[in-house]
Design an enzyme around this catalytic site. Structure first.
Site, mmCIF file in Angstrom:
data_model
loop_
_atom_site.group_PDB
_atom_site.id
_atom_site.type_symbol
_atom_site.label_atom_id
_atom_site.label_comp_id
_atom_site.label_asym_id
_atom_site.label_seq_id
_atom_site.Cartn_x
_atom_site.Cartn_y
_atom_site.Cartn_z
ATOM 1 N N GLU A 370 44.737 -5.366 10.204
ATOM 2 C CA GLU A 370 45.431 -5.081 11.290
ATOM 3 C C GLU A 370 43.851 -5.535 11.977
ATOM 4 O O GLU A 370 43.551 -3.856 12.622
ATOM 5 C CB GLU A 370 45.850 -4.152 11.263
ATOM 6 C CG GLU A 370 47.484 -3.347 10.923
ATOM 7 C CD GLU A 370 48.261 -2.360 11.046
ATOM 8 O OE1 GLU A 370 48.529 -2.354 12.110
ATOM 9 O OE2 GLU A 370 48.880 -2.328 10.375
ATOM 10 N N THR A 372 40.185 -6.716 11.919
ATOM 11 C CA THR A 372 38.426 -6.669 10.787
ATOM 12 C C THR A 372 37.884 -5.939 11.217
ATOM 13 O O THR A 372 37.994 -5.408 12.757
ATOM 14 C CB THR A 372 37.996 -7.453 10.390
ATOM 15 O OG1 THR A 372 37.569 -8.488 11.931
ATOM 16 C CG2 THR A 372 38.901 -8.888 10.286
#
Length: 386
Positions: A370, A372
């Site tokens: 979701e 980095t």
């Protein structure tokens, strides 16, 4: 949530939920976590228990089968589950944030009535297919296509790293696909694909480093035909809409990460009090005590960050920067605490049956999924005008 930041006291309804989920995590989830992790099996009985508690419906209105709560309630549940088993926590997070929330945020009334009740009840799971071998954060790399043929979309392409996409109770996968071209750029839309549609295949599950009890598959779409009304939201707004979903989801992942960080603290405190070396508990050694103190500080900071982001979100105020900060701080806290907890446990920390060993393997993906760490830094920098 702002009251909690200043007083340290949650309102009663939130506190009751937190205590209920904490009890469920300790009595139902924790006893089977090591077994499911070792066998790489999906914990259907645990998911059924979460469904019975209404956790999958926490942020949805009662008219769609939800509990009438809010997103912060979901985050509190994720924190408690994340303390003992990240695989279970991500199953809930993805089922709600990625599976059901796009339907609720962008679906037509007919789509909501058709799919939300099952998803909110936890009787079915949804997934979101965004990432591809060459596309994820880079929307321009999307190669999956959807072409309108009369009253049907024909979808071809592939997705990878898709959570909750191949369970026995997975009912839908919402996919991003190129549906045309606008101003010389790819037009990306989102389309809901029921998993029993011919041509849809959940390929064999990945052999992962961690989150072994979480369901994750690559997906393939070969001339998959779905009704034109399965378009979710406005055509061409698919990627933009999903960015909003990701902003919310980062708060949820931060809550899960906070739970993981706190779980490492709790396990380390317990071990440091019980484990003796050279005639006394190792927790009486300043090196160990200070290491655990730093772990507690990280968990506290992570919690404050996600509480703050959630408060802004529920107040209808801009929260993109705060969500990115929360996800950044909390995911790094989880990874740092897992490393320190493993060190404190010594050889036992390297044994998979110990919770800290699972956290050590599980926590790395929190800095990747979701968005980095680098994406969070980019978002914060942009919000600062850089």
């Amino acid at each position: 949530m702002t009251d909690y930041l200043s007083t340290g006291q949650l309102p009663e309804d939130y506190r009751d939920l937190k205590n209920t989920v904490a009890d469920f995590a300790q009595t139902v989830v924790a006893p089977v976590a090591a077994e499911h992790d070792a066998n790489h099996t999906f914990p259907y009985e645990v998911v059924a228990g979460m469904a019975d508690l209404g956790l999958f419906g926490l942020p949805f209105p009662e008219e769609y089968g939800g509990q009438g709560g809010d997103y912060f309630a979901l985050c509190l549940a994720l924190e408690e589950l994340g303390k003992v088993d990240q695989s279970v926590a991500i199953t809930l997070e993805a089922g709600v944030s990625l599976g059901a929330m796009p339907i609720y945020r962008f679906g037509t009334e007919e789509q909501k009535q058709k799919w939300l009740p099952q998803l909110a009840a936890g009787r079915a799971l949804g997934a979101f297919g965004l990432t591809e071998p060459g596309a994820g954060s880079d929307a321009g790399g999307t190669k999956t296509t959807a072409k309108l043929d009369g009253d049907q979309w024909i979808i071809n392409g592939s997705k990878q790293f898709i959570t909750n996409s191949g369970t026995d109770i997975t009912e839908i996968v919402t996919v991003t696909a190129v549906t045309g071209e606008r101003d010389g750029k790819k037009e990306i839309s989102t389309i809901v694909v029921p998993t029993d549609t011919p041509g849809f295949v959940a390929e064999p599950a990945y052999n992962k480093v961690g989150w072994n009890a979480s369901d994750t598959h690559p997906l393939s779409f070969t001339d998959v035909r779905v009704p034109a009304e399965n378009l979710l939201g406005e055509r061409g707004r698919g990627y933009a809409n999903f960015l909003r979903i990701l902003d919310e989801g980062r708060i949820a992942i931060a809550a899960l990460s906070t739970g993981a960080a706190q779980g490492c603290v709790d396990e380390s405190v317990k071990y440091a009090k019980e484990r003796e070396a050279f005639g006394r508990p190792i927790g009486r050694n300043q090196a160990i005590a200070f290491k655990i103190a730093r772990m507690e500080a990280r968990a506290h900071a992570a919690r404050a960050a996600y509480y703050d982001a959630a408060a802004l979100m529920l107040a209808g105020k801009p929260f993109k920067k705060q969500a990115a900060i929360a996800k950044l701080v909390a995911s790094e806290a989880a990874m740092d605490n897992a490393r320190d907890a493993t060190q404190i446990h010594g050889g036992y920390g390297f044994m998979n049956e110990y919770a800290v060993a699972r956290h050590y393997r599980d926590s790395k993906i929190l800095e990747i999924g979701e968005g980095t760490t680098e994406v969070q830094l980019m978002l914060v920098a942009r919000e600062l005008g850089l």
